[in-house]
Motif scaffolding. Structure first.
Motif, short mmCIF file in Angstrom:
data_model
loop_
_atom_site.label_atom_id
_atom_site.label_comp_id
_atom_site.label_asym_id
_atom_site.label_seq_id
_atom_site.Cartn_x
_atom_site.Cartn_y
_atom_site.Cartn_z
N LEU A 169 3.66 2.57 1.64
CA LEU A 169 4.55 2.36 0.49
C LEU A 169 4.22 3.24 -0.70
CD1 LEU A 169 4.80 -1.54 0.56
CD2 LEU A 169 6.55 0.09 1.28
N TYR A 170 2.98 3.70 -0.78
CA TYR A 170 2.54 4.48 -1.95
C TYR A 170 1.83 5.76 -1.49
CZ TYR A 170 3.11 0.11 -4.64
OH TYR A 170 3.59 -1.03 -5.23
N ARG A 171 1.83 6.73 -2.40
CA ARG A 171 1.00 7.92 -2.21
C ARG A 171 -0.09 7.91 -3.28
NH1 ARG A 171 5.40 12.77 -0.89
NH2 ARG A 171 6.63 11.56 0.62
N PHE A 172 -1.30 8.26 -2.88
CA PHE A 172 -2.42 8.28 -3.82
C PHE A 172 -3.49 9.20 -3.28
CE2 PHE A 172 -2.24 4.37 -1.28
CZ PHE A 172 -3.39 4.47 -0.51
N ASN A 173 -4.38 9.64 -4.14
CA ASN A 173 -5.46 10.54 -3.74
C ASN A 173 -6.78 10.00 -4.26
OD1 ASN A 173 -7.02 12.65 -2.85
ND2 ASN A 173 -6.34 14.10 -4.41
N PRO A 218 -0.61 -8.18 -1.57
CA PRO A 218 0.76 -8.73 -1.56
C PRO A 218 1.55 -8.37 -2.82
CG PRO A 218 -0.81 -10.40 -0.85
CD PRO A 218 -1.62 -9.25 -1.36
N ALA A 219 0.86 -8.37 -3.97
CA ALA A 219 1.55 -8.03 -5.23
C ALA A 219 2.03 -6.59 -5.22
CB ALA A 219 0.62 -8.28 -6.40
N LEU A 220 1.19 -5.68 -4.73
CA LEU A 220 1.58 -4.26 -4.70
C LEU A 220 2.68 -4.01 -3.67
CD1 LEU A 220 0.44 -1.71 -6.29
CD2 LEU A 220 -0.78 -3.85 -6.61
N ARG A 221 2.64 -4.69 -2.57
CA ARG A 221 3.70 -4.52 -1.57
C ARG A 221 5.02 -5.10 -2.08
NH1 ARG A 221 2.36 -2.36 3.07
NH2 ARG A 221 4.37 -3.02 3.94
N ALA A 274 -5.16 1.28 3.93
CA ALA A 274 -4.35 1.18 5.16
C ALA A 274 -3.14 0.26 4.99
CB ALA A 274 -5.22 0.69 6.32
N GLN A 275 -3.24 -0.70 4.06
CA GLN A 275 -2.14 -1.64 3.83
C GLN A 275 -1.20 -1.19 2.72
OE1 GLN A 275 -3.43 -5.94 4.02
NE2 GLN A 275 -5.47 -5.00 3.93
#
Length: 423
Positions: free
Chosen positions: A115-119, A66-69, A110-111
């Motif tokens: 909203l973000y891109r990451f590898n 929730p914090a990241l979203r 998946a959540q």
């Protein structure tokens, strides 16, 4: 469109976070946004960080997502502010700076991926690498050398373990470091060096009493000071191909018991054979993202033995950036611009640099190994010493004052250290 075609979001406020912030700023002139639990001096007062947000209990799974979203939505709202019409929002590039935060990103990919891109690698592969009793057999299967290793399941009798250990001293460490640190206890150490069966039994009992029920890894202690430890950083793009691999010899690590394994100085080296082994291993298991190997050279059989692999950049991995292979740059080119090296184009880095986050007088006093000491002196004369904490793009005078105090404290920290004296 915003001033930049992406916005970096760094999770954490420690030394690792600052290194990545400096890498983004140096490569693109962009100021990352930082989110963490508490303020730390490494990122405090910095002029290269756009904003710092603190979230209580950010490291708890029920808080993290929730914090990241909410954070992503707040950043996008901030980008709209002052505009007359909606504009396309720059993608958010997410970077974790600790094992725990990286695990939370992977477990909740998946959540977060809308909203973000990451590898990062898959959760299955994360567990195969971070849970040591899974990693060591996997490493051996692919031809990597490891120290003589025993695995103990906490809660089981220690008698068989004591019989299996053939010589002392040994190194004892948790098989699952994330779970280990969730069960705090007095005098908890990152790594234990133990000299007898009695010491092993006592430490195992203390860990068991804490509530930890994972595995413990007990390994033959490879003799040698800090300069027998080696390091390697790699980037494998989202297609699973290695884009670069480097190799470095540790000069010093932190000598406080709670911080062993945190390197404070590394000198670049080149060993094509070992670098190729590490690259081939990661490609074979279909790894993606930044990886950081901890290795120790065993003088008894003259073999480099892998201790572990971190599923992220290490706090000292900035030396790759100093060699001309900016870690932030690889993430941006891959995730934002879609530019990746073709198979067979992996860069084997061979560029001289001496990375340090401690004052140079500490290196002069405590790096005593023959030959290595001469190399340190040569690099100093040639002005090839790089300390990212003094990144020239950061103009904060308050931060420089904090760094000056920190430098003075290191004299006492190393003088009072007990770990190195026990080698």
């Amino acid at each position: 469109m915003a001033e930049h075609d992406f916005l970096p979001v760094i999770i954490g406020t420690d030394l690792n976070a600052y290194h990545m912030a400096a890498s983004f700023h140096e490569a693109y002139g962009v100021k990352p946004h930082v989110i963490g639990k508490v303020q730390l001096g490494f990122t405090h007062y910095s002029t290269i960080i756009a904003s710092t947000t603190f979230v209580e209990d950010l490291d708890k799974p029920e808080v993290f997502v929730p914090a990241l979203r909410d954070y992503a939505e707040a950043l996008h709202t901030r980008q709209h502010a002052g505009g007359t019409a909606p504009t396309p929002q720059p993608p958010l590039l997410l970077v974790g700076t600790s094992d725990h935060y990286v695990r939370l990103i992977i477990e909740n990919a998946a959540q977060l991926e809308d909203l973000y891109r990451f590898n990062y690698p898959t959760e299955e592969l994360l567990n195969a690498l971070h849970v040591k009793d899974a990693f060591y057999p996997l490493a051996q299967k692919h031809g990597l050398d490891i120290p003589e290793t025993q695995i103990h399941h906490v809660g089981e009798p220690v008698g068989e373990l004591e019989q299996a250990i053939t010589r002392y001293p040994v190194i004892l460490k948790p098989g699952n470091s994330v779970e280990y640190y969730r069960n705090k206890f007095p005098d908890q150490e990152k790594v234990y060096r133990l000299n007898s069966a009695e010491e092993v039994a006592e430490v195992v009992a203390r860990i068991s009493d804490s509530g930890y029920r994972g595995t413990l890894i007990i390994q033959d202690f490879i003799p040698g000071d800090d300069t027998f430890i080696w390091d390697s950083v790699l980037y494998l793009n989202t297609a699973g191909r290695a884009e670069f691999v480097n190799f470095g010899q540790v000069l010093l690590q932190e000598h406080e018991a709670s911080a062993i394994g945190n390197y404070t100085a590394i000198i670049s080296r080149f060993n094509r054979e070992v670098m190729t082994q590490l690259k081939d291993f990661l490609e074979a298991i279909e790894y993606t993202g930044i990886a950081n190997f901890d290795i120790k050279y065993d003088p008894r059989d003259q073999v480099f033995k892998v201790l572990e692999v971190n599923v992220r950049q290490g706090r000292s991995s900035w030396y790759a950036t100093a060699q001309g292979h900016n870690l932030a740059g690889y993430l941006v080119e891959d995730l934002i611009h879609g530019r990746r090296r073709e198979p067979g184009e992996c860069a084997y880095v061979d560029h001289d640099v001496l990375f340090t986050v401690v004052p140079q007088y500490i290196l002069r006093k405590y790096v005593t190994a023959p030959g290595v000491r001469d190399d340190v002196a040569r690099m100093m004369r040639q002005r090839k010493v790089r300390n990212p904490l003094y990144y020239k793009g950061d103009t904060s005078l308050l931060r420089r004052a904090w760094l000056a105090v920190r430098a003075v404290r290191y004299r006492k920290k190393y003088a009072n250290a007990t770990w190195a004296n026990a080698i």
